[in-house]
Design an enzyme around this catalytic site. Structure first.
Site: not given
Length: 645
Positions: A397, A441, A456
């Site tokens: 991520c 994250h 995202d």
């Protein structure tokens, strides 16, 4: 004399304290303390005399000097713990007399209590209480007479008496603030930090420890809304994202929220992380004591979170507004390098002049090209963004968030990387969301229409990560990396889960019972004071009535028969001192042998007594009474004879 059992018990107890307090010690201090304990235990087992006081003083002086030199790195609190444990170990190292042992026991009480400074977990609390019990037992053995044994019945009664008093003091005694403040020790922080580079999130994801737990006063938000913001990374040097220095100095605008925006009210129980940054959803607009809403809508604790800590937040599940023009400019700054990324962003911007269209194009680029979501991406070199976007195309991520923010800035769109946690495991029966370090994250916030919008890129590459869990987006080999071998057993998983639930209740009911909880309890008691008073009076009356009935029943059972009462009154000196196991008849027969002049009378008394008691003849009782009256003078003479012998 000091027994070997006590000396070995103290050595084991101090070793346990060294393990529990190991966070306060450098590795070389642990090694030295362990060697001193090993020497003391070996001396006991080999029945050698303890070290001399002179040697103990030399060791104490050298180690104290070393600890003083190390104090800047360790911190004041840790230095105090090191000195306290050193004094206990050296006292055992050179122990020869009983009064020295008594001093050691008191020092160990302080050390055991100090363990709660570093540990608040329920299981470790049980271990600490076991150490306290062992120290109490050694204390008892020091002061008890030789050969005495611990009376567990009396000890249990004492505990039953103390427990209600302790519970009452815990609930009702005022929570006093500390009389002094001890500087926080320098302990390694856990979780996210002020910087984010390729690989930092991957390492954190392999940590299965709890980061925090969340309780919601209403319904649980959708998983797509469970983005727990903790850090804003706005300075990029070409490889690493960091918290911008100006972010720490920015003034905080009063948070406002529209009436039609969805909100969430929740309480966070955060684990100790030795940091001040905490966790919140969306745009927080109200917080409890101990925390404040900082710049960028982040939650910041008043002091470093060195112990488990709870706070309450109300958030609007909506984008954050722009705080200042300087904030927008700060998130347009670019670092040198990554020329291919700059060219790609410019070309894409020409095709999509609208910001939202540009975001959609980026999402399609990540979704349609051969990008892979992986815990083990290849290393990146100097132009890390170029290599990731156009060569390796494998990352976690942090890679996708970093590349997206750089692309947006090259396109003239203010953007920043947000570090936090995504999702969590919901436990409906217990009513809390458990968020572990593995849920760490990173995502992006870009500026559009006066607010910082959420994007995202991981959702375009691995939507399972957002909609379900991290495990669903990884390969089997990578999933095995996250699960320790001992947790692959279903039995151990169930046991671990139940222990986590118990630890949660410990946090809520014991550790979470703070000033506010106590004030709420007092307020509730005042509101129902009349009902409580009536209930207390009723309970006292019931207890008194029950005790009266029990005493009456006991008296009735212990009341002697009428025939026996007559003999007790007439021959009190003889029957009063008879053995408990001896019957009345046997006692009278013995008196008949000792006093032959009264034998005939005594045998008659035995005859009537047995007929009245054992045969149940009422006439025999009247005959016994008449016989006692006839021989009143003889009985008086017999009583005088018994008293004079």
């Amino acid at each position: 004399m000091l027994t070997s059992a006590n000396l070995l018990l103290w050595a084991v107890l101090q070793l346990a304290l060294l393990i529990l307090l190991q966070e306060a010690f450098a590795w070389w201090i642990i090694a030295i303390y362990a060697l001193l304990l090993l020497y003391s235990a070996t001396a006991v087992l080999q029945k050698r005399s303890a070290a001399s006081l002179k040697l103990a003083n030399i060791v104490a002086a050298l180690l104290t000097l070393a600890l003083l030199l190390n104090m800047r790195q360790a911190g004041v609190l840790h230095f105090m713990l090191q000195i306290l444990l050193l004094s206990a170990i050296l006292r055992l190292f050179a122990m020869r007399h009983r009064h020295e042992a008594r001093q050691l026991v008191w020092v160990q009480y302080f050390l055991i209590a100090s363990c709660f400074i570093l540990h608040q977990d329920m299981l470790l609390a049980l271990v600490i209480m076991l150490l306290f019990g062992a120290n109490c037992y050694s204390h008892y053995k020091l002061f008890a007479p030789a050969g005495a044994r611990l009376n567990f019945t009396l000890t249990g009664r004492a505990v039953l008496i103390i427990l209600p008093l302790w519970l009452g003091m815990f609930l009702l005694f005022p929570r006093l603030p500390p009389f002094w403040q001890i500087p926080n020790a320098k302990i390694a922080s856990t979780g996210l930090s002020d910087s984010l580079d390729p690989g930092s999130i991957e390492q954190l994801v392999q940590d299965d420890r709890l980061a925090f737990r969340a309780e919601f006063s209403g319904t649980l938000p959708e998983r797509q809304q469970l983005y727990w913001r903790s850090y804003l990374y706005e300075h990029f040097d070409g490889r690493t994202w960091q918290v911008h220095p100006q972010r720490r100095q920015q003034a905080v605008a009063p948070p406002t929220t529209a009436a039609d925006v969805a909100t969430a009210s929740y309480r966070i129980i955060a684990e100790a992380n030795q940091q001040r940054n905490l966790f919140a959803l969306g745009m927080p607009y109200s917080s409890s004591q101990g925390v404040k809403i900082g710049s960028g809508g982040l939650i910041v604790a008043d002091k470093v979170v060195s112990q488990r800590f709870s706070y309450s937040i109300e958030s609007a599940l909506a984008p954050l507004p722009l705080q200042s023009e300087r904030e927008r400019e700060m998130n347009l700054q670019l670092a040198a390098g990554n020329p291919k990324t700059s060219e790609f962003a410019a070309a894409l911007r020409q095709q999509h002049n609208d910001t939202e269209q540009f975001i959609a194009a980026l999402a399609a680029f990540f979704n349609q090209q051969d990008f892979y979501y992986s815990l083990t991406p290849p290393p990146l070199g100097r132009d890390s963004i170029d290599q990731f976007l156009f060569q390796t195309r494998s990352g976690f991520c942090g890679h996708y968030a970093s590349a997206t923010a750089v692309l947006l800035r090259h396109a003239g769109i203010p953007a920043r990387v947000v570090g936090g946690y995504l999702g969590g495991d919901w436990h409906p029966q217990q009513g809390y969301l458990a968020v572990r370090q593995r849920e760490a994250h990173a995502w992006v916030e870009y500026y559009s229409q006066g607010h910082w919008q959420h994007f995202d890129p991981t959702a375009a590459v691995a939507p399972e990560r957002i909609l379900q869990s991290l495990d669903m987006s990884l390969s089997d080999d990578e999933r095995d990396m996250l699960i320790p071998f001992w947790q692959r057993s279903s039995v151990l998983q169930l046991l671990s889960l139940q222990l986590m639930h118990l630890d949660y209740y410990w946090s809520v009911w014991v550790l979470g019972f703070d000033d506010r909880s106590q004030q709420d309890l007092w307020r509730t008691l005042r509101q129902h004071i009349r009902l409580i008073a009536y209930s207390a009076v009723a309970i006292v009356l019931l207890l008194l009535a029950g005790m009266g009935l029990w005493l009456l029943h006991r008296r009735r059972l212990s009341k002697p028969l009428p025939a026996k009462q007559l003999l007790l009154k007439a021959l009190k000196p003889a029957l009063k001192n008879k053995a408990p196991a001896q019957s009345v008849s046997a006692c009278l027969n013995e008196l008949a042998k000792r006093y032959p002049n009264h034998a005939a009378m005594l045998q008659q008394l035995v005859q009537y007594y047995e007929l009245a008691v054992y045969a149940g003849q009422p006439q025999a009782e009247h005959s016994l009474k008449r016989l006692l009256q006839q021989h009143k003078s003889s009985l008086a003479a017999l009583n005088r004879a018994i008293k004079n012998t």
